[in-house]
Write an enzyme that holds these catalytic residues in place. Structure first.
Site, mmCIF file in Angstrom:
data_model
loop_
_atom_site.group_PDB
_atom_site.id
_atom_site.type_symbol
_atom_site.label_atom_id
_atom_site.label_comp_id
_atom_site.label_asym_id
_atom_site.label_seq_id
_atom_site.Cartn_x
_atom_site.Cartn_y
_atom_site.Cartn_z
ATOM 1 N N ASP A 104 0.807 -1.218 0.000
ATOM 2 C CA ASP A 104 0.000 0.000 0.000
ATOM 3 C C ASP A 104 0.844 1.274 0.000
ATOM 4 O O ASP A 104 0.320 2.360 0.212
ATOM 5 C CB ASP A 104 -0.985 0.003 1.177
ATOM 6 N N LYS A 154 8.294 3.682 18.049
ATOM 7 C CA LYS A 154 7.478 4.793 18.569
ATOM 8 C C LYS A 154 8.156 5.539 19.731
ATOM 9 O O LYS A 154 7.683 5.510 20.871
ATOM 10 C CB LYS A 154 6.108 4.265 18.998
ATOM 11 N N ASP A 212 1.562 6.032 2.808
ATOM 12 C CA ASP A 212 1.030 4.710 3.142
ATOM 13 C C ASP A 212 -0.486 4.854 2.969
ATOM 14 O O ASP A 212 -1.148 5.494 3.776
ATOM 15 C CB ASP A 212 1.417 4.397 4.596
#
Ligand code: GTP
Length: 318
Positions: A104, A154, A212
């Protein structure tokens, strides 16, 4: 050379669209995203290997009926194996250095250049890297002198090792695929790459664009980016504003289309204004303003659908 395209995910963030069309077959500027990716592969990649779980039947049917200019091998998974497990499942079809893509991703990466670097540095793996302002939602890499030294998932603001994130495009030597245990759910990002960091894992930062396309907002953005230079300048029955793509089989009457609009095949619209939206195939509409939406396929709408159209067949309005 082979390119593995990971196209097995559920695409939950694009539901309800992905209930009826698996994400890789959703169009970007009227061409399914996986077909677009295969057609954009550099010539040196003559084979596309599709790692498929969700949407297997639809994907098989699509590629049985079409020639997309490359050999296409569909490798099914009985259960979702994650990004790493899915790559490992394709190993029998791989003959050497392999490109791997998240199905994607829409980006401006120059794969030929990336391959040139990968060969020159004799890397075990090269990961495309993209710079972001705020990396706290992403997997971040520590990158020095061309090499990836460690990964950070993260990171809290202020603690990030860099602003470079993994852009979901890789060149890998077979030894990396061989490191992945077979028939197990494995994440290449979390379970394998950290083991190779500092030991021959290189980075390839690039500029331009990187999307994305897995959320409604980013799916719209990826569509508009994919229009490129192929836009429609004029169309009978429509006044065109800005960047627009209208399929040749669409019928429009008294419409204002754009800026940023894509009209799919067999769409039939009368007295509509379409802005910042993608209209998928076989939609019929009358007397409505549609903005910031993905509509279709096979939806019918009438007067005053503005921003509030709900349909069980896969329309999303923000
Ligand atoms: P969401 O459910 O909306 O998060 O989408 P997704 O299922 O596609 O997950 P995500 O966007 O994180 O996946 C990144 C890429 O890896 C996509 O191209 C997916 O199709 C693919 N992918 C994720 N998990 C698997 C898997 O288990 N098997 C295969 N073959 N591909 C996968």
């Amino acid at each position: 050379m082979e390119a593995i395209i990971l196209v097995g995910g559920l695409g939950t963030r694009l539901r309800p669209l992905t209930h009826t069309i698996p994400k890789p077959l959703l169009p970007l500027a009227n061409i399914p995203m996986v077909e677009r990716m295969i057609r954009n592969l550099p010539e040196v990649f003559d084979t596309a290997i599709l790692a498929v779980n969700y949407g297997l039947k639809d994907m098989k049917k699509y590629f049985e009926e079409r020639d997309v200019g490359k050999k296409v091998i569909i490798v099914p998974e009985d259960k979702p194996l994650g990004t790493g497990g899915a790559m490992r499942n394709c190993i029998d079809h791989v003959t050497g250095t392999t490109a791997v893509f998240n199905g994607d991703v829409v980006s401006s990466i120059d794969l030929n250049k990336m391959l040139e670097q990968h060969t020159k540095t004799k890397a075990k793996g090269t990961l495309a890297l993209w710079e972001v302002n705020d990396p706290s939602r992403f997997g971040v890499v520590e990158y020095k002198n061309g090499e990836i030294l460690q990964f950070q998932e993260k990171p809290e603001r202020g603690t990030e090792l860099s602003n470079l994130i993994n852009a979901g495009t890789y060149l890998l030597e077979p030894e990396i695929l061989e490191m992945i245990p077979p028939n197990q759910k494995i994440s290449i990002e979390r379970d394998i790459y950290p083991k190779v960091a500092g030991k021959g894992l290189h980075g390839f930062p690039f500029e331009g664009h990187f999307i994305d396309s897995g959320t409604p907002e980013s799916y719209l953005e990826a569509n508009f980016k994919s229009i490129g230079n192929n836009g429609t300048a004029a169309h009978t029955g429509a006044s065109i504003r800005g960047s627009v793509l209208i399929h040749k089989n669409a019928r429009l009457e008294h419409c204002i289309i754009g800026p940023n609009a894509i009209i799919g095949p067999n769409v039939n619209l009368e007295k509509c204004v379409i802005r910042n939206s993608v209209i998928l195939s076989d939609v019929k509409g009358h007397g409505s303003v549609i903005e910031n939406s993905i509509i279709g396929p096979e939806i019918k709408f009438k007067e005053d659908s503005k921003r509030s159209l709900i349909s069980p067949k896969g329309q999303i309005t923000f």
